[in-house]
Scaffold this active site. Structure first.
Site, PDB file in Angstrom:
ATOM      1  N   GLY A  12       0.828  -1.010   0.153  1.00 11.34           N
ATOM      2  CA  GLY A  12       0.150  -0.004   0.003  1.00 11.34           C
ATOM      3  C   GLY A  12       0.825   1.295  -0.108  1.00 11.34           C
ATOM      4  O   GLY A  12       0.448   2.380   0.458  1.00 11.34           O
ATOM      5  N   ALA A  20       4.009   8.227   2.327  1.00 12.66           N
ATOM      6  CA  ALA A  20       4.803   9.072   3.401  1.00 12.66           C
ATOM      7  C   ALA A  20       5.729   8.374   4.412  1.00 12.66           C
ATOM      8  O   ALA A  20       6.987   8.909   4.409  1.00 12.66           O
ATOM      9  CB  ALA A  20       3.916   9.664   4.484  1.00 12.66           C
ATOM     10  N   CYS A  63       1.455  -5.634  -6.939  1.00 11.56           N
ATOM     11  CA  CYS A  63       1.233  -6.907  -5.965  1.00 11.56           C
ATOM     12  C   CYS A  63      -0.114  -6.825  -5.520  1.00 11.56           C
ATOM     13  O   CYS A  63      -0.464  -5.692  -5.221  1.00 11.56           O
ATOM     14  CB  CYS A  63       2.422  -6.893  -4.912  1.00 11.56           C
ATOM     15  N   ASP A  64      -0.952  -7.707  -5.806  1.00 15.04           N
ATOM     16  CA  ASP A  64      -2.369  -7.648  -5.159  1.00 15.04           C
ATOM     17  C   ASP A  64      -1.955  -8.671  -3.871  1.00 15.04           C
ATOM     18  O   ASP A  64      -1.803  -9.860  -3.918  1.00 15.04           O
ATOM     19  CB  ASP A  64      -3.261  -8.395  -6.147  1.00 15.04           C
ATOM     20  N   VAL A  65      -2.011  -7.875  -2.556  1.00 16.95           N
ATOM     21  CA  VAL A  65      -1.635  -8.477  -1.383  1.00 16.95           C
ATOM     22  C   VAL A  65      -2.702  -9.616  -1.093  1.00 16.95           C
ATOM     23  O   VAL A  65      -2.486 -10.590   0.017  1.00 16.95           O
ATOM     24  CB  VAL A  65      -1.500  -7.723  -0.142  1.00 16.95           C
ATOM     25  N   TYR A 151     -14.238  -3.568   9.666  1.00 19.20           N
ATOM     26  CA  TYR A 151     -12.852  -2.845   9.629  1.00 19.20           C
ATOM     27  C   TYR A 151     -12.450  -3.020  11.035  1.00 19.20           C
ATOM     28  O   TYR A 151     -11.075  -3.419  11.186  1.00 19.20           O
ATOM     29  CB  TYR A 151     -13.071  -1.503   9.093  1.00 19.20           C
ATOM     30  N   ALA A 153     -12.805  -5.017  13.210  1.00 20.39           N
ATOM     31  CA  ALA A 153     -12.300  -6.499  13.621  1.00 20.39           C
ATOM     32  C   ALA A 153     -10.870  -6.832  12.891  1.00 20.39           C
ATOM     33  O   ALA A 153     -10.057  -7.419  13.503  1.00 20.39           O
ATOM     34  CB  ALA A 153     -13.309  -7.558  13.002  1.00 20.39           C
ATOM     35  N   ASP A 189      -5.502  12.395   7.356  1.00 21.61           N
ATOM     36  CA  ASP A 189      -5.874  12.814   6.043  1.00 21.61           C
ATOM     37  C   ASP A 189      -5.285  12.379   4.927  1.00 21.61           C
ATOM     38  O   ASP A 189      -4.070  12.419   4.447  1.00 21.61           O
ATOM     39  CB  ASP A 189      -5.610  14.532   6.146  1.00 21.61           C
TER      40      ASP A 189
HETATM   41  N1  LIG Z   1      -6.149   7.216   7.128  1.00 24.10           N
HETATM   42  C1  LIG Z   1      -6.507   6.957   8.335  1.00 24.10           C
HETATM   43  O1  LIG Z   1      -7.345   7.446   9.059  1.00 24.10           O
HETATM   44  C2  LIG Z   1      -6.056   5.807   8.906  1.00 24.10           C
HETATM   45  C3  LIG Z   1      -6.065   5.481  10.487  1.00 24.10           C
HETATM   46  C4  LIG Z   1      -5.684   4.396  10.689  1.00 24.10           C
HETATM   47  C5  LIG Z   1      -5.244   3.213   9.863  1.00 24.10           C
HETATM   48  N2  LIG Z   1      -5.310   3.491   8.708  1.00 24.10           N
HETATM   49  C6  LIG Z   1      -4.694   2.175   7.947  1.00 24.10           C
HETATM   50  O2  LIG Z   1      -3.182   2.875   7.235  1.00 24.10           O
HETATM   51  C7  LIG Z   1      -3.370   1.992   6.014  1.00 24.10           C
HETATM   52  C8  LIG Z   1      -3.233   2.987   4.935  1.00 24.10           C
HETATM   53  O3  LIG Z   1      -4.300   3.588   4.648  1.00 24.10           O
HETATM   54  P1  LIG Z   1      -4.217   5.136   3.974  1.00 24.10           P
HETATM   55  O4  LIG Z   1      -5.117   5.923   4.974  1.00 24.10           O
HETATM   56  O5  LIG Z   1      -2.893   5.500   3.862  1.00 24.10           O
HETATM   57  O6  LIG Z   1      -5.130   4.715   2.565  1.00 24.10           O
HETATM   58  P2  LIG Z   1      -4.805   4.885   1.047  1.00 24.10           P
HETATM   59  O7  LIG Z   1      -6.128   4.521   0.532  1.00 24.10           O
HETATM   60  O8  LIG Z   1      -4.120   6.197   0.817  1.00 24.10           O
HETATM   61  O9  LIG Z   1      -3.725   4.039   0.653  1.00 24.10           O
HETATM   62  C9  LIG Z   1      -3.845   2.653   0.824  1.00 24.10           C
HETATM   63  C10 LIG Z   1      -3.013   1.661  -0.239  1.00 24.10           C
HETATM   64  O10 LIG Z   1      -3.469   0.510  -0.274  1.00 24.10           O
HETATM   65  C11 LIG Z   1      -3.376  -0.129  -1.523  1.00 24.10           C
HETATM   66  N3  LIG Z   1      -4.164  -1.522  -1.455  1.00 24.10           N
HETATM   67  C12 LIG Z   1      -5.487  -1.641  -1.662  1.00 24.10           C
HETATM   68  N4  LIG Z   1      -5.751  -2.892  -1.639  1.00 24.10           N
HETATM   69  C13 LIG Z   1      -4.586  -3.428  -2.110  1.00 24.10           C
HETATM   70  C14 LIG Z   1      -4.356  -4.723  -2.353  1.00 24.10           C
HETATM   71  N5  LIG Z   1      -5.227  -5.816  -2.668  1.00 24.10           N
HETATM   72  N6  LIG Z   1      -3.020  -5.090  -2.934  1.00 24.10           N
HETATM   73  C15 LIG Z   1      -2.087  -4.081  -2.678  1.00 24.10           C
HETATM   74  N7  LIG Z   1      -2.260  -2.998  -2.316  1.00 24.10           N
HETATM   75  C16 LIG Z   1      -3.631  -2.529  -1.977  1.00 24.10           C
HETATM   76  C17 LIG Z   1      -4.156   1.184  -2.284  1.00 24.10           C
HETATM   77  O11 LIG Z   1      -3.862   0.908  -3.785  1.00 24.10           O
HETATM   78  C18 LIG Z   1      -3.536   2.194  -1.422  1.00 24.10           C
HETATM   79  O12 LIG Z   1      -2.443   2.471  -2.236  1.00 24.10           O
HETATM   80  C19 LIG Z   1      -4.753   1.100   5.917  1.00 24.10           C
HETATM   81  O13 LIG Z   1      -4.037  -0.073   6.495  1.00 24.10           O
HETATM   82  C20 LIG Z   1      -5.597   1.889   6.744  1.00 24.10           C
HETATM   83  O14 LIG Z   1      -6.535   1.017   7.405  1.00 24.10           O
HETATM   84  C21 LIG Z   1      -5.439   4.653   8.220  1.00 24.10           C
END
Ligand SMILES: NC(=O)c1ccc[n+]([C@@H]2O[C@H](COP(=O)([O-])OP(=O)(O)OC[C@H]3O[C@@H](n4cnc5c(N)ncnc54)[C@H](O)[C@@H]3O)[C@@H](O)[C@H]2O)c1
Length: 274
Positions: A12, A20, A63-65, A151, A153, A189
């Site tokens: 991701g 970042a 990569c699709d995880v 989520y 969970a 954000d």
């Molecule tokens: N933004 C928030 O408020 C927040 C808070 C707590 C935790 N998180 C967690 O942080 C992580 C990153 O979130 P973010 O907010 O940066 O989101 P984001 O949507 O900006 O980034 C998520 C990335 O995961 C990739 N992704 C999705 N499915 C995928 C797959 N099957 N295989 C490979 N890559 C895949 C997407 O293409 C994307 O680039 C996530 O696990 C999210 O649950 C986010």
């Protein structure tokens, strides 16, 4: 751990918190493999990073995880490029209460798979240098979520898995050299959170209390934590060799390490007959 010349693997990694963190690792002199299912955004992200930090220091691997073979191939390409691996960040995530099976697969199963497949490249007793695995949880991994029960969970699962792995493997840490930690940010954000502004998008994904959540995000997203703050704290956690089994809560008010009460039978290996 001094991050200079180390190699990080971030799923991701083309967006939000993952991107970042990739950029900050590069600023600390590390090399990075950015792993993501979105190849168009991946190519853009990596060419931007390559301009700033050098082509030799960053690769993108599609990569699709949810596909074990993709994850294995991503590890192989990372090792082929850099010859080592030090940091695995299982960060890819989605929000979809309707398709909760896919969400469990991306958010939780893939992090477990990434940990298990990645271990063999990190373990000192299998030719690696030791290192750290950082799994992405959330504040929803520590407390009930009003809008996102499935989520929550997945994110509780990340905390449970990560702390359990650290606990289970701690007695042999001098042999394998791998630490296991997770981070639990509050609303940050990112594109994921920006997508919550649309009630239609929330309804399509079966997210509870859609109107209220949409209102909250629209009114507050500009003041939410920035990804640079999350990445800063992730880097501190990665570098801190005293931390194993940590669940780092990151909020706008600061950082706290969550330490649930231990049960002596399950937490103390001395009580388990080997
Ligand atoms: N933004 C928030 O408020 C927040 C808070 C707590 C935790 N998180 C967690 O942080 C992580 C990153 O979130 P973010 O907010 O940066 O989101 P984001 O949507 O900006 O980034 C998520 C990335 O995961 C990739 N992704 C999705 N499915 C995928 C797959 N099957 N295989 C490979 N890559 C895949 C997407 O293409 C994307 O680039 C996530 O696990 C999210 O649950 C986010």
């Amino acid at each position: 751990m001094n991050l200079k010349d180390k190699v990080g693997f971030i799923t991701g990694g083309v967006s939000g918190i993952g991107y970042a963190t990739a950029e900050l690792l590069l600023q600390h002199g590390a090399k990075v493999a950015v792993i993501d299912v979105n190849s168009e955004a991946g190519r853009t992200a990596v060419s931007n990073l390559a301009v700033k930090y050098g082509e030799a220091n960053v690769i993108f691997v599609k990569c699709d995880v949810t596909e074990d073979g993709d994850i294995e191939e991503a590890f192989k390409q990372t090792i082929a490029k850099y010859g080592r691996l030090d940091v695995i960040m299982n960060n890819a995530g989605i929000l979809n209460e309707s398709n909760y099976k896919l969400m469990i697969s991306v958010n939780l199963t893939a992090a477990i798979t990434g940990t298990m497949l990645g271990m063999k490249y990190l373990r000192k007793d299998q030719g690696g240098n030791g290192g750290v695995i950082l799994n992405m949880s959330s504040i929803s991994g520590l407390k009930p979520s009003l809008c996102l029960p499935a989520y929550a969970a997945t994110k509780h699962g990340i905390v449970g898995y990560t702390r359990s792995m650290a606990n289970s493997m701690a007695a042999d840490i001098n042999v394998h050299g791998v630490r296991f930690n997770c981070v639990c940010p509050e609303f940050t954000d990112t594109p994921m959170v920006r997508s919550l502004e649309s009630v239609d998008s929330l309804n399509r994904r079966g997210i509870h209390h859609a109107q209220a959540l949409s209102n909250y995000v629209s009114e507050n997203v500009d003041g939410m934590i920035k990804v640079s703050y999350i990445a800063d704290n992730i880097i501190k956690l990665l570098a801190d060799e005293t931390k194993n089994g940590a669940a780092m809560l990151i909020t706008s008010k600061g950082v706290a390490f969550i330490d649930p009460p231990e049960h002596p039978y399950f937490s103390d290996r001395a009580n388990l007959k080997r």
